[in-house]
Design an enzyme around this catalytic site. Structure first.
Site, short mmCIF file in Angstrom:
data_model
loop_
_atom_site.label_atom_id
_atom_site.label_comp_id
_atom_site.label_asym_id
_atom_site.label_seq_id
_atom_site.Cartn_x
_atom_site.Cartn_y
_atom_site.Cartn_z
N ASP A 451 0.83 -1.21 0.00
CA ASP A 451 0.00 0.00 0.00
C ASP A 451 0.87 1.26 0.00
O ASP A 451 2.07 1.21 0.31
CB ASP A 451 -0.89 -0.04 1.26
N ASP A 519 -10.80 2.01 -3.47
CA ASP A 519 -11.37 1.77 -2.14
C ASP A 519 -12.89 1.80 -2.21
O ASP A 519 -13.57 1.48 -1.23
CB ASP A 519 -10.89 2.84 -1.15
C1 DGJ Z 1 -5.89 1.76 1.96
C2 DGJ Z 1 -6.31 0.56 1.17
O1 DGJ Z 1 -6.81 0.95 -0.05
C3 DGJ Z 1 -7.29 -0.25 1.97
O2 DGJ Z 1 -7.74 -1.34 1.22
C4 DGJ Z 1 -6.65 -0.70 3.25
O3 DGJ Z 1 -5.61 -1.59 2.96
C5 DGJ Z 1 -6.14 0.50 4.01
N1 DGJ Z 1 -5.30 1.33 3.22
C6 DGJ Z 1 -5.39 0.07 5.24
O4 DGJ Z 1 -4.84 1.12 5.91
#
Ligand code: DGJ
Length: 705
Positions: A451, A519
């Site tokens: 991430d 997301d």
């Molecule tokens: C952002 C990601 O897009 C989410 O799926 C998740 O992993 C969060 N970060 C976790 O902090």
């Protein structure tokens, strides 16, 4: 195939259906000749014989015709190359030589005043119509350092047409990859990221059509950049109507790198594609090329995953994850992923980033027992990391506050309470390698979700002579880490995530197995996001989760489990709901969808993708074709005035000529039609005029409703 004619000063590169040609004049100007349908060397020679464009006062006869316009001399277009020393700016090159190396052509030029060596690379593979272009710039002299203000990967020249339409994929967090088309007008249209990562705001891609392409027909030119840092693509329509597209790393011309004698810079790849199969044909050509030449191990199917992030957030424990794993396994999930909050003091987004050891409170026995249980349940095990970041409240930051990007004496901006590590630093690279290699060696981990949750803001590097270089060096550091980890742990798959789809590009895709598309897991919003995403990238890398209803993460929308599944089944299916709260009926229904997905997975992940109808209408649908099988996923939104749902015209299945078959219906509400082997009977169909030559569909079944 590369054909060299004109005394070795003219080249024609040909792929499966298209050619690309350019030549050197007697004055060593490198002029573009052709990009489009296949031609031969003699055709290129005839094009070159047409001579220069008319002379117009105040205009340059080179502008709009050069393969790689440099700064300086009789040019007014945006230069692709801008180099300076303290005393000289611009480039005057001399042609060196041309080397054909398989399907790659390398043209070498030098600029004696700078001691500069420039190599233009063009590659067109026999099985594709994508031209891969990049440049290498080297300081080959012994004079002062060269400042590389700009070094685009390529400049693309479009043929003369009456007008052009520009397609782009714009967005923001939770609304990535949204397709918009607009008429191109005179001047420049600039798409870019000045954020240090690819960004949610644009996918680094444009498509141009001479105003009239449809999904299945018409000429489309596309360009896509393989770079995961800041970037710029500029589309220029010049005074005489010609269009050029430049693109490369960096968002402006203020400085990319400084090259000392012996140093060099290699740009990312800027790939270009011509197709006459409309937007769909162009997409399929992009997909095929990425599956064959970009995405690692693309032949392998991606497993159905479970991830509890939306359901549990930071509130996780080993026992809770075990229970979710048992439920996920019962549903047929194949990869169980523990997301954020498993490490250090990470009980919220305020602490812990940088300390990559399991939390003593939440995983007192480390990760191994949970990994063991997940494996015993028949699933792979995955883990979330965000290696490029650190919280101020972390052991790492307390020990090394100087490891983050910052300007001396200035505030350090904290987005999501985190700072960006300076991956250009050798010591940071060593630390991250040790942490991540240690993590992957500590337990049999199968998958890493990587991430990146904030943009660059204070990109300084105190003590470094040319701190500006960290913008490029950070990305090179990221790539080096990923490459090294993949080499050391070949069984581990990687997902690129950046708060959803903030880092999706061909560069990261050459090192990762899939991407987190957004997301936003609302199944309706996802239809448009996925429609945009597949303009360039294949469903094989497009991760999509089924989450809870109402969608509390974003908009509170209530949707059926069926709709959520069929929306997510258009890519790499995942489940992200709170399974502890799902009823027995829901779990059983979910099991059925997962089973169905596994049956259609080869078609979805590796088939040809045809967007039958775009999501802005009431009915949208995608059809996948592989061999003699096809799958159709269709989604119907609310209808007005009691009208009948629109009819869905399937490709290759339109006009039946055999005995009756079960009709592919579009259910009220939402649903899917699924075509696959059924009773062994092969219905015969006359195909709707195909845009590609392919065998007829032999198997057909409908299982919707
Ligand atoms: C952002 C990601 O897009 C989410 O799926 C998740 O992993 C969060 N970060 C976790 O902090």
């Amino acid at each position: 195939m590369i054909e060299s004619v004109g005394n070795g000063r003219m080249w024609v590169l040909s792929g499966s259906a298209s050619s690309y040609a350019f030549c050197l004049t007697g004055a060593d100007e490198l002029l573009h000749l052709h990009w489009g349908p296949r031609i031969r060397g003699v055709d290129a020679e005839a094009l070159a014989a047409q001579g220069p464009p008319p002379y117009w006062p105040f205009e340059s006869q080179l502008d709009g015709h050069e393969e790689y316009p440099v700064e300086g001399g009789p040019r007014f277009v945006r230069p692709s190359l801008s180099v300076r020393t303290e005393t000289v700016r611009g480039t005057e090159w001399t042609f060196g030589d041309a080397v054909v190396d398989g399907d790659e052509l390398r043209l070498r030029f030098t600029d004696a005043a700078h001691g500069l060596g420039l190599t233009l690379h063009h590659r067109m593979r026999a099985d594709a119509d994508v031209i891969e272009r990049w440049v290498t710039v080297a300081h080959e002299g012994d004079g002062p350092a060269l400042e590389l203000l700009r070094a685009d990967a390529a400049a693309w020249t479009l043929p003369r047409r009456d007008r052009w339409r520009l397609s782009q994929l714009h967005g923001r967090w939770a609304a990535e990859s949204l397709l918009v088309r607009s008429e191109l007008t005179y001047g420049e249209k600039v798409l870019s990221s000045r954020r240090g990562h690819t960004g949610h705001q644009h996918l680094p891609w444009v498509a141009l059509d001479p105003d009239g392409a449809t999904e299945e027909r018409g000429e489309v030119y596309g360009c896509a950049l393989g770079w995961s840092g800041s970037w710029r693509i500029a589309v220029q329509q010049l005074p005489d109507g010609l269009v050029q597209i430049t693109g490369g790393a960096g968002y402006d011309d203020s400085g990319l790198l400084r090259l000392a004698p012996g140093e060099s810079y290699t740009s990312p790849v800027f790939a270009g594609l011509w197709s006459e199969g409309g937007f769909g044909g162009a997409s399929r050509a992009w997909h095929a090329w990425q599956l064959a030449h970009v995405i690692p191990d693309a032949r392998a199917g991606r497993p159905v995953l479970y991830n509890s992030w939306e359901a549990t957030g930071f509130d996780i424990s080993e026992e809770q994850q075990r229970e979710l794993a048992r439920r996920a396994a019962a549903m047929g999930v194949e990869l169980f992923v523990v997301d954020d909050a498993w490490f250090g003091q990470r009980t919220s987004d305020r602490a812990g980033l940088g300390d990559w050891t399991p939390s003593a409170e939440r995983f007192p026995r480390g990760l191994t027992p949970l990994v063991g249980e997940v494996h015993a349940l028949g699933m792979q095990f995955g883990i979330w990391v965000e290696p490029e970041m650190v919280n101020a409240d972390s052991e790492l930051y307390r020990a090394h506050p100087d490891w983050v990007q910052h300007h001396p004496g200035r505030a350090r901006t904290e987005f999501r309470n985190q700072l960006v590590l300076n991956l250009a630093r050798e010591d940071v690279q060593v630390y991250l390698w040790e942490q991540l290699d240690g993590l992957l060696s500590s337990a049999p981990i199968d998958y890493v979700k990587w991430d990146f949750n904030r943009c660059f803001t204070d990109a300084g590097w105190p003590g470094e002579e040319y701190p500006q270089k960290l913008w490029v060096a950070h990305v090179h550091g990221l790539y080096a880490l990923l490459d090294r980890l993949r080499a050391a742990h070949p069984g581990v798959a990687f997902e690129s995530c950046s708060g959803g789809g903030g880092r999706i590009d061909l560069g990261i895709l050459s090192r990762t197995d899939q991407v987190w598309t957004s997301d936003n897991t609302d199944p309706l919003d996802r239809l448009a996001i996925q429609d945009g995403f597949t303009q360039l990238h294949p469903a094989r890398v497009m991760a999509a989760w089924v989450t809870d209803s109402p969608n509390l993460q974003l908009n509170g929308r209530v949707s059926t489990l069926r709709f959520r599944f069929v929306s997510a089944m258009a890519g790499v299916l995942g489940v992200g709901g709170d399974l502890a709260e799902w009823s027995e009926e829901e779990l059983a229904e979910a099991r059925g969808w997962v089973d169905l997905y596994k049956k259609i997975r080869p078609l979805v992940q590796h088939g040809e993708l045809h967007r039958l109808r775009a999501p802005e209408g009431g009915l949208s649908a995608v059809q996948y074709l592989l061999g003699d099988e096809t799958v159709v996923l269709a989604w119907l939104q609310a209808q007005h005035y009691g009208e009948q749902p629109p009819r869905l015209r399937l490709l290759y299945l339109l006009d039946r000529v055999g005995p009756p078959i079960r009709r592919v219906r579009t259910p009220r509400g939402v649903g899917c039609g699924y075509q696959a082997a059924a009773d062994g009977g092969f219905p015969r169909f006359a195909a709707r005029r195909p845009t590609t030559t392919r065998p007829p569909i032999r198997k057909c079944e409908q299982v919707a409703e």
